[in-house]
Enzyme design. Structure first.
Site, short mmCIF file in Angstrom:
data_model
loop_
_atom_site.label_atom_id
_atom_site.label_comp_id
_atom_site.label_asym_id
_atom_site.label_seq_id
_atom_site.Cartn_x
_atom_site.Cartn_y
_atom_site.Cartn_z
N HIS A 1 42.48 33.80 -44.48
CA HIS A 1 42.38 32.38 -43.86
C HIS A 1 43.10 32.00 -42.89
O HIS A 1 43.24 30.95 -42.24
CB HIS A 1 43.21 31.56 -45.28
CG HIS A 1 42.46 30.31 -45.61
ND1 HIS A 1 41.66 29.72 -44.41
CD2 HIS A 1 41.99 29.35 -46.63
CE1 HIS A 1 41.39 27.93 -45.42
NE2 HIS A 1 41.27 28.32 -46.73
N ASP B 1 37.95 29.52 -41.55
CA ASP B 1 37.96 29.01 -42.73
C ASP B 1 37.18 28.16 -43.84
O ASP B 1 36.88 28.51 -44.03
CB ASP B 1 38.59 27.06 -42.30
CG ASP B 1 37.45 26.34 -41.49
OD1 ASP B 1 36.67 27.15 -41.32
OD2 ASP B 1 37.37 25.94 -39.84
#
Length: 393
Positions: free
Chosen positions: A364, A368
């Site tokens: 992450h 995204d």
């Protein structure tokens, strides 16, 4: 040549690819054995593969550098061999000539005399060590010529099970896999996204080519479509790097596609280099070659490194869904579930269709949720309508 002058030390050779240590899995010789040039001394396991190390000298074994299961550094002493003229009697009665031919020479050899070590194949010796079975105590096995078999070792293990745990050393491929998984868990903040894909058209396309090109499997077709999706969503094919100038994301130009392969030695990840440059047949053929090499233990270290994106095909093992661990330091991994008939809604009616669950676990810091959603939806669309995308067939 004096006695000391005739003794040659042979170190653990550099097997390449930056490997710094090996684990001795099986000795093929013992102290006092006569050996000839290029005769196998032992089998060793590295983080990449298991290989046999041949002798560069003819002579008599004076000392072994470690026991089975020991970890030796590259350059450490592996064996000491007496190459003096009295060490080995030649067929013509003359002394042996101490000749170093280099690691991996192709000179043909005859097997030298053996000591009274129990007769067992390397894989059986390895099993015996893992199960703490003393081969010497078995004396004679049930195999031809008294060779100790796997069944003999298992029977001995069942008869001698105590109250303690079954202690199994972790080394080689298993140790390397554990190291990478631990590193991934510690360093990469992950999230996941899943989609369900209808595979009816994918299977129909496979059926059209199954006779002429059996290597084009549903897995190979899925990999080809994955490569297309990765080229359109390049951020998934990248790596987070903490550099001296601050954090960076390195987006790879080539798609070096790794995929998990379960083998007797553990989990291996063969790599299809520059998968973006291969058409469907070429990619399918290369995948088939790598799977065969993984199962037969013939892959080179170069074929097991350098991946930029990895696929975990747990569906091949009958598992419907799962959450794979990212192959550090990559930015993402894709898990493929089993293709099975499942109920889906088509035109307002519930019907059975072959479906597969795709699960993407991603870093992450790099990717995204919106980027992963775009990637997964494109891959789903490609799999559900594959024919146009695969005109290179």
């Amino acid at each position: 040549m004096s006695g000391e002058d005739s003794i040659r030390s042979f170190p653990v050779p550099d097997l390449g690819e930056g490997l710094q240590e090996v684990t001795v899995t099986c000795w093929s010789v013992a102290v006092g054995d006569d050996v000839e040039i290029n005769q196998t001394l032992c089998s060793v396991e590295t983080a990449k593969a298991e290989v046999e190390i041949p002798s560069p000298y003819a002579g008599r074994i004076v000392e072994l550098g470690g026991a089975e299961g020991d970890v030796l550094k590259v350059g450490a002493e592996l064996v000491r061999i007496d190459t003096g003229p009295t060490a080995v009697a030649q067929p013509n009665g003359e002394g042996a000539v101490p000749t170093l031919v280099g690691y991996g020479a192709d000179t043909a050899i005859e097997t030298s005399r053996r000591t009274s070590r129990p007769l067992a194949a390397p894989v059986v010796r390895k099993l015996a060590k893992e199960l703490a079975v003393d081969l010497a105590a078995l004396q004679r096995g049930s195999g031809a010529g008294g060779v100790i078999t796997r069944a003999d070792v298992l029977a001995a293990a069942r008869g001698g099970v105590g109250a303690g745990p079954d202690v199994r050393p972790v080394h080689g491929v298993h140790a390397r896999m554990a190291e990478k998984m631990t590193l991934s868990h510690k360093e990469i903040p992950t999230a996941k996204a899943s989609v369900e894909v209808i595979c009816a058209e994918l299977l129909r396309l496979r059926d059209r080519f199954v006779s002429a090109a059996p290597e084009i499997t549903p897995f190979a077709l899925t990999l080809r479509l994955l490569v297309i999706a990765l080229k359109h969503n390049v951020i998934l094919n990248s790596t987070w790097v903490d550099s001296g100038e601050g954090p960076q994301v390195h987006v790879h130009r080539g798609v070096h596609l790794g995929f998990g392969a379960a083998t007797e030695r553990g989990l291996l990840v063969p790599v299809v280099t520059d998968a973006q440059d291969k058409n469907t047949r070429e990619l399918a053929s290369r995948v088939a070659e790598l799977i065969t090499g993984a199962r037969e233990g013939t892959l080179t270290p170069a074929e097991l490194r350098g991946s930029t994106f990895t696929v975990s095909n747990f569906g091949a093992l009958g598992v419907d869904d799962g959450v794979p661990v990212i192959n550090h330091p990559e930015a993402a991994i894709l898990g493929l579930g089993a293709i099975k008939p499942r109920p889906v809604v088509v035109g307002g009616e519930v019907v059975a269709r072959p479906t597969m669950t795709l699960t993407c676990v991603f870093d992450h810091r790099v990717v995204d949720g919106a980027q992963v959603a775009q990637f997964m939806c494109e891959l789903r669309d490609l799999i559900e309508s594959p024919e146009t995308a695969l005109l290179d067939l």
